[in-house]
Design a protein around this motif. Structure first.
Motif, PDB file in Angstrom:
ATOM      1  N   GLU A 100       0.939  -1.296   0.123  1.00  0.00           N
ATOM      2  CA  GLU A 100       0.175  -0.040   0.161  1.00  0.00           C
ATOM      3  C   GLU A 100       1.025   1.351   0.103  1.00  0.00           C
ATOM      4  O   GLU A 100       0.465   2.161  -0.776  1.00  0.00           O
ATOM      5  N   THR A 101       1.982   1.199   0.766  1.00  0.00           N
ATOM      6  CA  THR A 101       3.043   2.535   0.698  1.00  0.00           C
ATOM      7  C   THR A 101       3.562   2.553  -0.680  1.00  0.00           C
ATOM      8  O   THR A 101       3.680   3.840  -0.978  1.00  0.00           O
ATOM      9  N   ALA A 102       3.814   1.542  -1.262  1.00  0.00           N
ATOM     10  CA  ALA A 102       4.386   1.746  -2.497  1.00  0.00           C
ATOM     11  C   ALA A 102       3.430   2.301  -3.571  1.00  0.00           C
ATOM     12  O   ALA A 102       3.943   2.988  -4.195  1.00  0.00           O
ATOM     13  N   MET A 103       2.194   1.629  -3.577  1.00  0.00           N
ATOM     14  CA  MET A 103       1.281   2.062  -4.311  1.00  0.00           C
ATOM     15  C   MET A 103       0.872   3.648  -4.088  1.00  0.00           C
ATOM     16  O   MET A 103       0.852   4.331  -5.259  1.00  0.00           O
ATOM     17  N   ALA A 104       0.716   4.134  -3.000  1.00  0.00           N
ATOM     18  CA  ALA A 104       0.577   5.459  -2.604  1.00  0.00           C
ATOM     19  C   ALA A 104       1.706   6.344  -3.326  1.00  0.00           C
ATOM     20  O   ALA A 104       1.277   7.361  -3.704  1.00  0.00           O
ATOM     21  N   LYS A 105       2.952   5.797  -2.954  1.00  0.00           N
ATOM     22  CA  LYS A 105       4.123   6.321  -3.568  1.00  0.00           C
ATOM     23  C   LYS A 105       4.027   6.891  -4.901  1.00  0.00           C
ATOM     24  O   LYS A 105       4.321   7.748  -5.745  1.00  0.00           O
ATOM     25  N   ALA A 106       3.676   5.663  -5.548  1.00  0.00           N
ATOM     26  CA  ALA A 106       3.640   5.756  -7.090  1.00  0.00           C
ATOM     27  C   ALA A 106       2.590   6.505  -7.546  1.00  0.00           C
ATOM     28  O   ALA A 106       2.723   7.524  -8.665  1.00  0.00           O
ATOM     29  N   MET A 107       1.618   6.534  -6.875  1.00  0.00           N
ATOM     30  CA  MET A 107       0.284   7.476  -7.450  1.00  0.00           C
ATOM     31  C   MET A 107       0.784   9.054  -7.144  1.00  0.00           C
ATOM     32  O   MET A 107       0.651   9.786  -8.013  1.00  0.00           O
ATOM     33  N   THR A 108       1.351   9.215  -6.082  1.00  0.00           N
ATOM     34  CA  THR A 108       1.740  10.699  -5.719  1.00  0.00           C
ATOM     35  C   THR A 108       2.901  11.074  -6.678  1.00  0.00           C
ATOM     36  O   THR A 108       2.548  12.224  -7.380  1.00  0.00           O
ATOM     37  N   THR A 109       3.877  10.290  -7.084  1.00  0.00           N
ATOM     38  CA  THR A 109       4.834  10.778  -8.161  1.00  0.00           C
ATOM     39  C   THR A 109       4.264  10.886  -9.671  1.00  0.00           C
ATOM     40  O   THR A 109       4.773  11.443 -10.675  1.00  0.00           O
ATOM     41  N   SER A 110       3.228   9.973  -9.828  1.00  0.00           N
ATOM     42  CA  SER A 110       2.692  10.113 -11.131  1.00  0.00           C
ATOM     43  C   SER A 110       1.398  10.999 -11.444  1.00  0.00           C
ATOM     44  O   SER A 110       1.141  11.299 -12.499  1.00  0.00           O
ATOM     45  N   THR A 111       0.839  11.637 -10.358  1.00  0.00           N
ATOM     46  CA  THR A 111      -0.262  12.598 -10.429  1.00  0.00           C
ATOM     47  C   THR A 111       0.326  14.109 -10.703  1.00  0.00           C
ATOM     48  O   THR A 111       1.388  14.401 -10.219  1.00  0.00           O
TER      49      THR A 111
END
Length: 228
Positions: free
Chosen positions: A210-221
């Protein structure tokens, strides 16, 4: 029975998340001991097998026997109990030298070649040090995730007199029936403990994903436009 959330082959990033979760929970459990979780390959194998079974729905089994370990630079060593030692043992703790790992069976495959997972490979340098052998830095890894056939290799000439599997196909990883009986006994005697550790590992794994997914979404937004 819940549906599996992972399938084979498992993504390498997910492999790393599973390994990190298993290692964090188990190493924290032995953090107050002089050598930490070194020598706890049975713990890594049992917990790891339970975690992988729950995540993948496949038959993931903790197994026990011996191995030849490559230390690099032409150096290698055998980790395996002797015949007399095995016959006398009544508990897994009675064995001085053994190795445990995980085998995953994929029934849909045409050939028998289980996936081998070993979350305790990070301790190989310490194992080599017990034999007063240097361990090559380039061979250090946190875990092994490969196929059993990868261990079908000729026995080094220097280890041939010590190799216990006379008359059998040479391999650098092999199971022993008596050792596995002791391993299963150890698992059954501590079933409640292993269930609790497995639950903690699964929670740790989910948190990492979940932490990795949240980080990926943050960097891709895309960043919001500045107010003017």
């Amino acid at each position: 029975m819940h549906s599996p959330v992972l399938s084979f082959p498992v993504n390498q990033d997910i492999q790393k998340f599973i390994d990190a979760a298993v290692h964090e929970i188990i190493s924290n459990r032995y953090a107050d001991q002089p050598f930490g979780a070194f020598g706890k390959c049975a713990m890594y194998a049992i917990v790891g097998a339970q975690v992988l079974t729950l995540l993948t729905g496949k038959q993931c089994e903790a197994v026990c026997g011996g191995q030849i370990m490559d230390c690099g630079g032409g150096r290698s060593m055998i980790i395996a109990p002797g015949r007399q030692e095995i016959r006398r043992a009544r508990h897994l703790s009675d064995l001085r030298m053994y190795h445990c790992w995980i085998q995953v069976y994929l029934p849909d495959e045409a050939t028998f070649d289980p996936v081998v997972v070993d979350f305790s490979a990070r301790y190989d340098p310490q194992s080599a040090a017990l034999f007063h052998l240097d361990f090559a830095a380039e061979l250090q890894r946190d875990f092994i995730w490969c196929r059993l056939s990868d261990f079908d290799k000729p026995v080094p000439a220097s280890l041939a007199p010590l190799y216990p599997r006379t008359g059998q196909r040479p391999a650098w990883l092999w199971r022993d029936a008596r050792c596995e009986t002791l391993l299963r006994q150890f698992q059954q005697d501590n079933a409640v403990q292993f269930a609790a550790i497995t639950s903690a590992v699964l929670l740790n794994f989910v948190h990492r994903v979940e932490t990795a997914m949240a980080k990926a979404m943050t960097t891709s937004t895309p960043a919001a436009p500045a107010c003017v």
